[in-house]
Design a protein around this motif. Structure first.
Motif, PDB file in Angstrom:
ATOM      1  N   LEU A  41       0.821  -1.205   0.000  1.00  0.00           N
ATOM      2  CA  LEU A  41       0.000   0.000   0.000  1.00  0.00           C
ATOM      3  C   LEU A  41       0.856   1.257   0.000  1.00  0.00           C
ATOM      4  O   LEU A  41       0.554   2.235  -0.689  1.00  0.00           O
ATOM      5  CB  LEU A  41      -0.927  -0.011   1.216  1.00  0.00           C
ATOM      6  CG  LEU A  41      -2.091  -1.007   1.153  1.00  0.00           C
ATOM      7  CD1 LEU A  41      -2.750  -1.153   2.510  1.00  0.00           C
ATOM      8  CD2 LEU A  41      -3.107  -0.587   0.110  1.00  0.00           C
ATOM      9  N   LEU A  42       1.939   1.256   0.772  1.00  0.00           N
ATOM     10  CA  LEU A  42       2.832   2.409   0.784  1.00  0.00           C
ATOM     11  C   LEU A  42       3.488   2.611  -0.577  1.00  0.00           C
ATOM     12  O   LEU A  42       3.668   3.730  -1.043  1.00  0.00           O
ATOM     13  CB  LEU A  42       3.903   2.236   1.865  1.00  0.00           C
ATOM     14  CG  LEU A  42       3.429   2.331   3.319  1.00  0.00           C
ATOM     15  CD1 LEU A  42       4.581   2.048   4.263  1.00  0.00           C
ATOM     16  CD2 LEU A  42       2.818   3.691   3.609  1.00  0.00           C
ATOM     17  N   ALA A  43       3.840   1.504  -1.223  1.00  0.00           N
ATOM     18  CA  ALA A  43       4.461   1.597  -2.542  1.00  0.00           C
ATOM     19  C   ALA A  43       3.479   2.142  -3.578  1.00  0.00           C
ATOM     20  O   ALA A  43       3.869   2.804  -4.537  1.00  0.00           O
ATOM     21  CB  ALA A  43       4.955   0.218  -2.985  1.00  0.00           C
ATOM     22  N   ALA A  44       2.183   1.893  -3.368  1.00  0.00           N
ATOM     23  CA  ALA A  44       1.171   2.340  -4.325  1.00  0.00           C
ATOM     24  C   ALA A  44       0.876   3.830  -4.200  1.00  0.00           C
ATOM     25  O   ALA A  44       0.277   4.424  -5.099  1.00  0.00           O
ATOM     26  CB  ALA A  44      -0.112   1.539  -4.136  1.00  0.00           C
ATOM     27  N   GLY A  45       1.265   4.462  -3.080  1.00  0.00           N
ATOM     28  CA  GLY A  45       1.031   5.887  -2.903  1.00  0.00           C
ATOM     29  C   GLY A  45      -0.017   6.165  -1.851  1.00  0.00           C
ATOM     30  O   GLY A  45      -0.883   5.338  -1.567  1.00  0.00           O
ATOM     31  N   SER A  46       0.026   7.358  -1.284  1.00  0.00           N
ATOM     32  CA  SER A  46      -0.843   7.705  -0.163  1.00  0.00           C
ATOM     33  C   SER A  46      -2.316   7.746  -0.540  1.00  0.00           C
ATOM     34  O   SER A  46      -3.185   7.533   0.302  1.00  0.00           O
ATOM     35  CB  SER A  46      -0.429   9.072   0.419  1.00  0.00           C
ATOM     36  OG  SER A  46      -0.516  10.072  -0.577  1.00  0.00           O
ATOM     37  N   GLY A  47      -2.626   8.025  -1.797  1.00  0.00           N
ATOM     38  CA  GLY A  47      -4.026   8.150  -2.185  1.00  0.00           C
ATOM     39  C   GLY A  47      -4.770   6.843  -2.216  1.00  0.00           C
ATOM     40  O   GLY A  47      -6.000   6.829  -2.312  1.00  0.00           O
ATOM     41  N   SER A  48      -4.063   5.722  -2.154  1.00  0.00           N
ATOM     42  CA  SER A  48      -4.719   4.431  -2.307  1.00  0.00           C
ATOM     43  C   SER A  48      -5.205   3.835  -0.995  1.00  0.00           C
ATOM     44  O   SER A  48      -5.914   2.847  -0.992  1.00  0.00           O
ATOM     45  CB  SER A  48      -3.752   3.430  -2.957  1.00  0.00           C
ATOM     46  OG  SER A  48      -2.643   3.215  -2.108  1.00  0.00           O
ATOM     47  N   LEU A  49      -4.845   4.455   0.136  1.00  0.00           N
ATOM     48  CA  LEU A  49      -5.111   3.853   1.431  1.00  0.00           C
ATOM     49  C   LEU A  49      -6.293   4.523   2.129  1.00  0.00           C
ATOM     50  O   LEU A  49      -6.322   5.736   2.304  1.00  0.00           O
ATOM     51  CB  LEU A  49      -3.873   3.947   2.323  1.00  0.00           C
ATOM     52  CG  LEU A  49      -4.023   3.387   3.751  1.00  0.00           C
ATOM     53  CD1 LEU A  49      -4.344   1.902   3.709  1.00  0.00           C
ATOM     54  CD2 LEU A  49      -2.753   3.633   4.534  1.00  0.00           C
ATOM     55  N   VAL A  50      -7.273   3.718   2.515  1.00  0.00           N
ATOM     56  CA  VAL A  50      -8.388   4.188   3.337  1.00  0.00           C
ATOM     57  C   VAL A  50      -8.167   3.640   4.744  1.00  0.00           C
ATOM     58  O   VAL A  50      -8.292   2.427   4.959  1.00  0.00           O
ATOM     59  CB  VAL A  50      -9.743   3.703   2.789  1.00  0.00           C
ATOM     60  CG1 VAL A  50     -10.876   4.163   3.702  1.00  0.00           C
ATOM     61  CG2 VAL A  50      -9.951   4.189   1.367  1.00  0.00           C
ATOM     62  N   PRO A  51      -7.805   4.488   5.706  1.00  0.00           N
ATOM     63  CA  PRO A  51      -7.518   3.985   7.052  1.00  0.00           C
ATOM     64  C   PRO A  51      -8.714   3.251   7.649  1.00  0.00           C
ATOM     65  O   PRO A  51      -9.863   3.640   7.457  1.00  0.00           O
ATOM     66  CB  PRO A  51      -7.194   5.256   7.851  1.00  0.00           C
ATOM     67  CG  PRO A  51      -6.763   6.246   6.820  1.00  0.00           C
ATOM     68  CD  PRO A  51      -7.590   5.938   5.612  1.00  0.00           C
ATOM     69  N   ARG A  52      -8.438   2.195   8.363  1.00  0.00           N
ATOM     70  CA  ARG A  52      -9.477   1.424   9.062  1.00  0.00           C
ATOM     71  C   ARG A  52      -9.819   2.144  10.357  1.00  0.00           C
ATOM     72  O   ARG A  52      -8.933   2.550  11.106  1.00  0.00           O
ATOM     73  CB  ARG A  52      -8.942   0.016   9.345  1.00  0.00           C
ATOM     74  CG  ARG A  52      -9.812  -0.839  10.248  1.00  0.00           C
ATOM     75  CD  ARG A  52      -9.128  -2.191  10.448  1.00  0.00           C
ATOM     76  NE  ARG A  52      -9.784  -2.985  11.482  1.00  0.00           N
ATOM     77  CZ  ARG A  52      -9.527  -2.883  12.775  1.00  0.00           C
ATOM     78  NH1 ARG A  52      -8.624  -2.015  13.192  1.00  0.00           N
ATOM     79  NH2 ARG A  52     -10.145  -3.645  13.651  1.00  0.00           N
ATOM     80  N   LEU A  53     -11.115   2.303  10.638  1.00  0.00           N
ATOM     81  CA  LEU A  53     -11.549   3.080  11.803  1.00  0.00           C
ATOM     82  C   LEU A  53     -12.103   2.161  12.881  1.00  0.00           C
ATOM     83  O   LEU A  53     -13.280   2.190  13.220  1.00  0.00           O
ATOM     84  CB  LEU A  53     -12.593   4.121  11.381  1.00  0.00           C
ATOM     85  CG  LEU A  53     -12.126   5.130  10.332  1.00  0.00           C
ATOM     86  CD1 LEU A  53     -13.243   6.083   9.967  1.00  0.00           C
ATOM     87  CD2 LEU A  53     -10.895   5.883  10.819  1.00  0.00           C
ATOM     88  N   GLY A  54     -11.254   1.331  13.422  1.00  0.00           N
ATOM     89  CA  GLY A  54     -11.653   0.465  14.515  1.00  0.00           C
ATOM     90  C   GLY A  54     -12.408  -0.763  14.062  1.00  0.00           C
ATOM     91  O   GLY A  54     -12.870  -0.860  12.926  1.00  0.00           O
ATOM     92  N   GLY A  55     -12.517  -1.739  14.972  1.00  0.00           N
ATOM     93  CA  GLY A  55     -13.195  -2.983  14.652  1.00  0.00           C
ATOM     94  C   GLY A  55     -13.793  -3.595  15.905  1.00  0.00           C
ATOM     95  O   GLY A  55     -14.036  -2.905  16.897  1.00  0.00           O
ATOM     96  N   SER A  56     -14.024  -4.890  15.862  1.00  0.00           N
ATOM     97  CA  SER A  56     -14.634  -5.575  17.011  1.00  0.00           C
ATOM     98  C   SER A  56     -13.548  -6.203  17.868  1.00  0.00           C
ATOM     99  O   SER A  56     -13.106  -7.319  17.616  1.00  0.00           O
ATOM    100  CB  SER A  56     -15.617  -6.653  16.524  1.00  0.00           C
ATOM    101  OG  SER A  56     -14.989  -7.544  15.626  1.00  0.00           O
ATOM    102  N   GLY A  57     -13.109  -5.471  18.872  1.00  0.00           N
ATOM    103  CA  GLY A  57     -12.101  -5.983  19.792  1.00  0.00           C
ATOM    104  C   GLY A  57     -12.745  -6.803  20.896  1.00  0.00           C
ATOM    105  O   GLY A  57     -13.889  -7.258  20.790  1.00  0.00           O
ATOM    106  N   LEU A  58     -12.019  -7.018  21.971  1.00  0.00           N
ATOM    107  CA  LEU A  58     -12.562  -7.749  23.113  1.00  0.00           C
ATOM    108  C   LEU A  58     -13.729  -6.978  23.716  1.00  0.00           C
ATOM    109  O   LEU A  58     -13.688  -5.744  23.822  1.00  0.00           O
ATOM    110  CB  LEU A  58     -11.482  -7.940  24.182  1.00  0.00           C
ATOM    111  CG  LEU A  58     -10.209  -8.698  23.806  1.00  0.00           C
ATOM    112  CD1 LEU A  58      -9.370  -8.918  25.056  1.00  0.00           C
ATOM    113  CD2 LEU A  58     -10.504 -10.008  23.117  1.00  0.00           C
ATOM    114  N   ASN A  59     -14.763  -7.718  24.137  1.00  0.00           N
ATOM    115  CA  ASN A  59     -15.876  -7.066  24.805  1.00  0.00           C
ATOM    116  C   ASN A  59     -15.554  -6.873  26.286  1.00  0.00           C
ATOM    117  O   ASN A  59     -14.482  -7.274  26.761  1.00  0.00           O
ATOM    118  CB  ASN A  59     -17.176  -7.855  24.608  1.00  0.00           C
ATOM    119  CG  ASN A  59     -17.086  -9.289  25.109  1.00  0.00           C
ATOM    120  OD1 ASN A  59     -16.422  -9.558  26.110  1.00  0.00           O
ATOM    121  ND2 ASN A  59     -17.759 -10.204  24.429  1.00  0.00           N
ATOM    122  N   ALA A  60     -16.492  -6.264  27.023  1.00  0.00           N
ATOM    123  CA  ALA A  60     -16.238  -5.938  28.432  1.00  0.00           C
ATOM    124  C   ALA A  60     -15.948  -7.188  29.255  1.00  0.00           C
ATOM    125  O   ALA A  60     -15.044  -7.187  30.111  1.00  0.00           O
ATOM    126  CB  ALA A  60     -17.429  -5.180  29.013  1.00  0.00           C
TER     127      ALA A  60
END
Length: 316
Positions: A175-194
């Protein structure tokens, strides 16, 4: 296209694995578009340990036999649902297993090697087809049996961490080699619950999380690391060469490669909000997996989500 096992029953020679190395392929070289100073430091992956794998599978594994030309599983199979097969991971005792994608050879697996692990820690469909090239005897583990084996051989979880961190690094490099415009940052996911976070803290003696302030650097790219981190409150942004890669939320982890040994950090982690994190070193991770194997699998599942996001950015 006809089902792969039908094609194999007609002519097994159609799949030519002569040009493939039987073992897991070596890490791909860094993309030419990146200079030496731009490439994140490479962390040494753990080599496959056939003795550890055999011990892990012998604890609770079931033996299965597949005739030549039959599928162990097929790409696209879903691990959950009313008519789905139960997800299993496998170790080869005798024979040869071909892994193919859309009918094209990927790897040839030999005795002592394992495959199908991601189906245990992810709800994603099978990403490849596994077919017996010759009559093969396998040991298989479903999720329940994996939990039993992890209690007695938690070290095997480090092999899975190694596989996942290697995949993450390769994807980030591309992704870095492809350039900055190609990356959509991931905004969190399903981690451990309480509940899972509570069990994790209990297994470690209920340590007090470390507080973080918004904008504070938790981990610096290029620094030496020995811990992974679990976000207990707030969010952390992961960046490489000042480019945001993903955001880690409650119950998720970052810095996992340090569990494999002291290494140079390949990314910077910065607090997006006021919050708290918990450091986990190698010994603590093994203690978590042995005492709370379901929590250990949940941690691996969180890592797997991140791999899947990066692969989706590559169109994989």
């Amino acid at each position: 296209m006809p089902f792969l096992h039908e094609a194999l029953n007609t002519d097994m020679d159609d799949l030519d694995f002569s040009h493939l190395a039987p073992a897991t392929p070596a890490p791909a070289p860094a993309p030419a578009a990146l200079t030496a100073t731009q490439i994140p430091a490479r962390a040494a992956a753990l080599p496959h340990d056939p003795q550890l794998a055999m011990r892990f599978f012998r604890i609770a594994g079931e033996e299965e036999t597949f005739e030549a030309g039959t599928n162990v599983f097929a790409e696209g199979e879903k691990p959950s649902g009313m008519f789905a097969k139960r997800s299993r991971m496998y170790l080869i005792l005798e024979g040869q297993i071909a892994l193919t994608l859309r009918g094209k050879p990927l790897y040839m697996m030999l005795p002592g090697e394992t495959f199908g692990e991601l189906a245990i820690i992810s709800d994603a469909p099978r990403s490849a087809t596994a077919t017996a090239l010759k009559k093969s005897r396998l040991l298989s583990l479903d999720e329940k049996r994996v939990l039993t084996s992890l209690q007695q051989a938690p070290e095997f979880a480090l092999q899975l961490v190694s596989n996942l961190t290697t995949q993450m690094r390769r994807s980030v490099e591309k992704l870095l080699a492809a350039g900055s415009g190609s990356l959509v940052p991931r905004l969190g996911g399903s981690g451990l619950n309480a509940e899972q976070l509570g069990k994790l803290r209990q297994s470690l003696g209920d340590p007090v999380p470390t507080l973080m302030k918004r904008g504070e650097t938790v981990v610096s790219q290029g620094a030496t690391g020995v811990n992974m981190y679990i976000v207990m409150r707030g969010r952390v942004t992961i960046g490489i060469n000042n480019k945001p890669i993903e955001q880690i939320g409650l119950g998720e982890t970052f810095g996992e490669v340090a569990l494999l040994g002291s290494t140079t950090r390949s990314a910077t982690a910065m607090a997006e909000d006021d919050g708290a994190w918990l450091p986990v070193n190698r010994d603590a991770f093994l203690k978590i997996v042995a005492s709370q194997p379901a929590v250990g699998v949940a941690l691996l599942r969180s890592m797997c989500e991140r791999v899947q996001h990066l692969n989706s950015q590559l169109g994989a």
